[in-house]
Design an enzyme around this catalytic site. Sequence first.
Site, PDB file in Angstrom:
ATOM      1  N   LYS A  14     -62.556 -35.309 -55.598  1.00 49.81           N
ATOM      2  CA  LYS A  14     -61.467 -36.069 -54.970  1.00 49.81           C
ATOM      3  C   LYS A  14     -61.545 -36.014 -53.453  1.00 49.81           C
ATOM      4  O   LYS A  14     -61.436 -37.017 -52.782  1.00 49.81           O
ATOM      5  CB  LYS A  14     -60.090 -35.529 -55.394  1.00 49.81           C
ATOM      6  N   ARG A  89     -48.915 -34.074 -59.393  1.00 49.05           N
ATOM      7  CA  ARG A  89     -49.635 -33.176 -60.286  1.00 49.05           C
ATOM      8  C   ARG A  89     -48.819 -32.852 -61.534  1.00 49.05           C
ATOM      9  O   ARG A  89     -49.298 -32.114 -62.382  1.00 49.05           O
ATOM     10  CB  ARG A  89     -49.919 -31.871 -59.558  1.00 49.05           C
ATOM     11  N   ARG A 128     -68.680 -24.388 -53.848  1.00 54.22           N
ATOM     12  CA  ARG A 128     -68.038 -25.240 -52.835  1.00 54.22           C
ATOM     13  C   ARG A 128     -67.801 -24.491 -51.530  1.00 54.22           C
ATOM     14  O   ARG A 128     -67.419 -23.321 -51.530  1.00 54.22           O
ATOM     15  CB  ARG A 128     -66.708 -25.755 -53.381  1.00 54.22           C
ATOM     16  N   ARG A 161     -62.837 -21.457 -50.038  1.00 52.11           N
ATOM     17  CA  ARG A 161     -61.390 -21.389 -50.256  1.00 52.11           C
ATOM     18  C   ARG A 161     -61.031 -20.148 -51.057  1.00 52.11           C
ATOM     19  O   ARG A 161     -61.740 -19.773 -51.970  1.00 52.11           O
ATOM     20  CB  ARG A 161     -60.921 -22.645 -51.014  1.00 52.11           C
ATOM     21  N   ARG A 172     -56.033 -22.886 -62.470  1.00 47.83           N
ATOM     22  CA  ARG A 172     -55.921 -24.275 -61.984  1.00 47.83           C
ATOM     23  C   ARG A 172     -56.292 -25.265 -63.079  1.00 47.83           C
ATOM     24  O   ARG A 172     -55.653 -26.308 -63.224  1.00 47.83           O
ATOM     25  CB  ARG A 172     -56.796 -24.468 -60.747  1.00 47.83           C
TER      26      ARG A 172
HETATM   27  P1  AMP Z   1     -55.874 -28.911 -53.789  1.00 44.11           P
HETATM   28  O1  AMP Z   1     -56.415 -28.811 -52.413  1.00 44.11           O
HETATM   29  O2  AMP Z   1     -55.409 -30.317 -54.132  1.00 44.11           O
HETATM   30  O3  AMP Z   1     -56.811 -28.347 -54.820  1.00 44.11           O
HETATM   31  O4  AMP Z   1     -54.554 -28.004 -53.839  1.00 44.11           O
HETATM   32  C1  AMP Z   1     -54.632 -26.616 -53.621  1.00 44.11           C
HETATM   33  C2  AMP Z   1     -53.412 -25.941 -54.182  1.00 44.11           C
HETATM   34  O5  AMP Z   1     -52.234 -26.414 -53.508  1.00 44.11           O
HETATM   35  C3  AMP Z   1     -53.140 -26.193 -55.659  1.00 44.11           C
HETATM   36  O6  AMP Z   1     -53.907 -25.346 -56.514  1.00 44.11           O
HETATM   37  C4  AMP Z   1     -51.643 -25.878 -55.724  1.00 44.11           C
HETATM   38  O7  AMP Z   1     -51.414 -24.495 -55.660  1.00 44.11           O
HETATM   39  C5  AMP Z   1     -51.137 -26.481 -54.417  1.00 44.11           C
HETATM   40  N1  AMP Z   1     -50.779 -27.899 -54.600  1.00 44.11           N
HETATM   41  C6  AMP Z   1     -51.399 -28.971 -54.050  1.00 44.11           C
HETATM   42  N2  AMP Z   1     -50.819 -30.107 -54.437  1.00 44.11           N
HETATM   43  C7  AMP Z   1     -49.802 -29.752 -55.267  1.00 44.11           C
HETATM   44  C8  AMP Z   1     -48.847 -30.482 -56.019  1.00 44.11           C
HETATM   45  N3  AMP Z   1     -48.829 -31.818 -56.008  1.00 44.11           N
HETATM   46  N4  AMP Z   1     -47.954 -29.783 -56.757  1.00 44.11           N
HETATM   47  C9  AMP Z   1     -47.962 -28.430 -56.799  1.00 44.11           C
HETATM   48  N5  AMP Z   1     -48.849 -27.682 -56.123  1.00 44.11           N
HETATM   49  C10 AMP Z   1     -49.773 -28.333 -55.367  1.00 44.11           C
END
Ligand code: AMP
Length: 217
Positions: A14, A89, A128, A161, A172
């Site tokens: 993404k 999400r 990554r 990360r 996740r």
């Molecule tokens: P990402 O960079 O999209 O993988 O997001 C990293 C982390 O941020 C996720 O594993 C969640 O802990 C939090 N997060 C990001 N977007 C959301 C969302 N829409 N709802 C809840 N937690 C989120």
Amino acid sequence: MLNIILMGPPGAGKGTQAKKIIDAFHIPHISTGDMFREAIAKGTPLGLQAKAIIESGGLVSDEITVGLVRERLSQPDCANGYLLDGFPRTIPQAEALKAMGPEIGRPVNLVLDVSVPDEELVRRISGRRVCPKCGASYHITDMKPAKEGTCDRCGAELIQRKDDNAESLKTRLENYYASTAPLIDFYQGEGLYHHFDGMVGHVALFDQIVATLKAAQ
Ligand code: AMP
């Protein structure tokens, strides 16, 4: 008008596709993950609240996340389109987004979903590396930066990360299947859903996404 949601499990590509889409179509990239990581780096109250949840692979509450997105989508730069990455999400987030669409005059009109099998997600996430400054993603063997350890886009030093470890990834993925995958039916029902196979490689995937976006413009 391109008011887009980009969805898919962690490691589907993404972030990589998002960067290319925003460069090609000149729309703002709204990544809730990036917004949370920025808040954590700055030590804001939101960051302090979200840090432990994010590092363990959990989901931040719908209330906090929806509030953040509502405020961001209301800003003037989203008037001519936007790309949501990592939001919604959960079904309650999708419902809240649907309710705020007409309210702020910016309803979503395209949902792009990239799917990749679990074994490949694990392989991608474990290799990554990301740029803490601009959010660009790399991979230690598949997508190396021109200069090792350095971001091609902005020159910052790449990092791994904190949530890109086996244990957080397991959480996740569980969250993805339990809470996020039901959005596929939700958006199919809305007539907005487009599926993409994330195994075709990031160049071919981008070509397919561009074709869909151009047809929708
Ligand atoms: P990402 O960079 O999209 O993988 O997001 C990293 C982390 O941020 C996720 O594993 C969640 O802990 C939090 N997060 C990001 N977007 C959301 C969302 N829409 N709802 C809840 N937690 C989120």
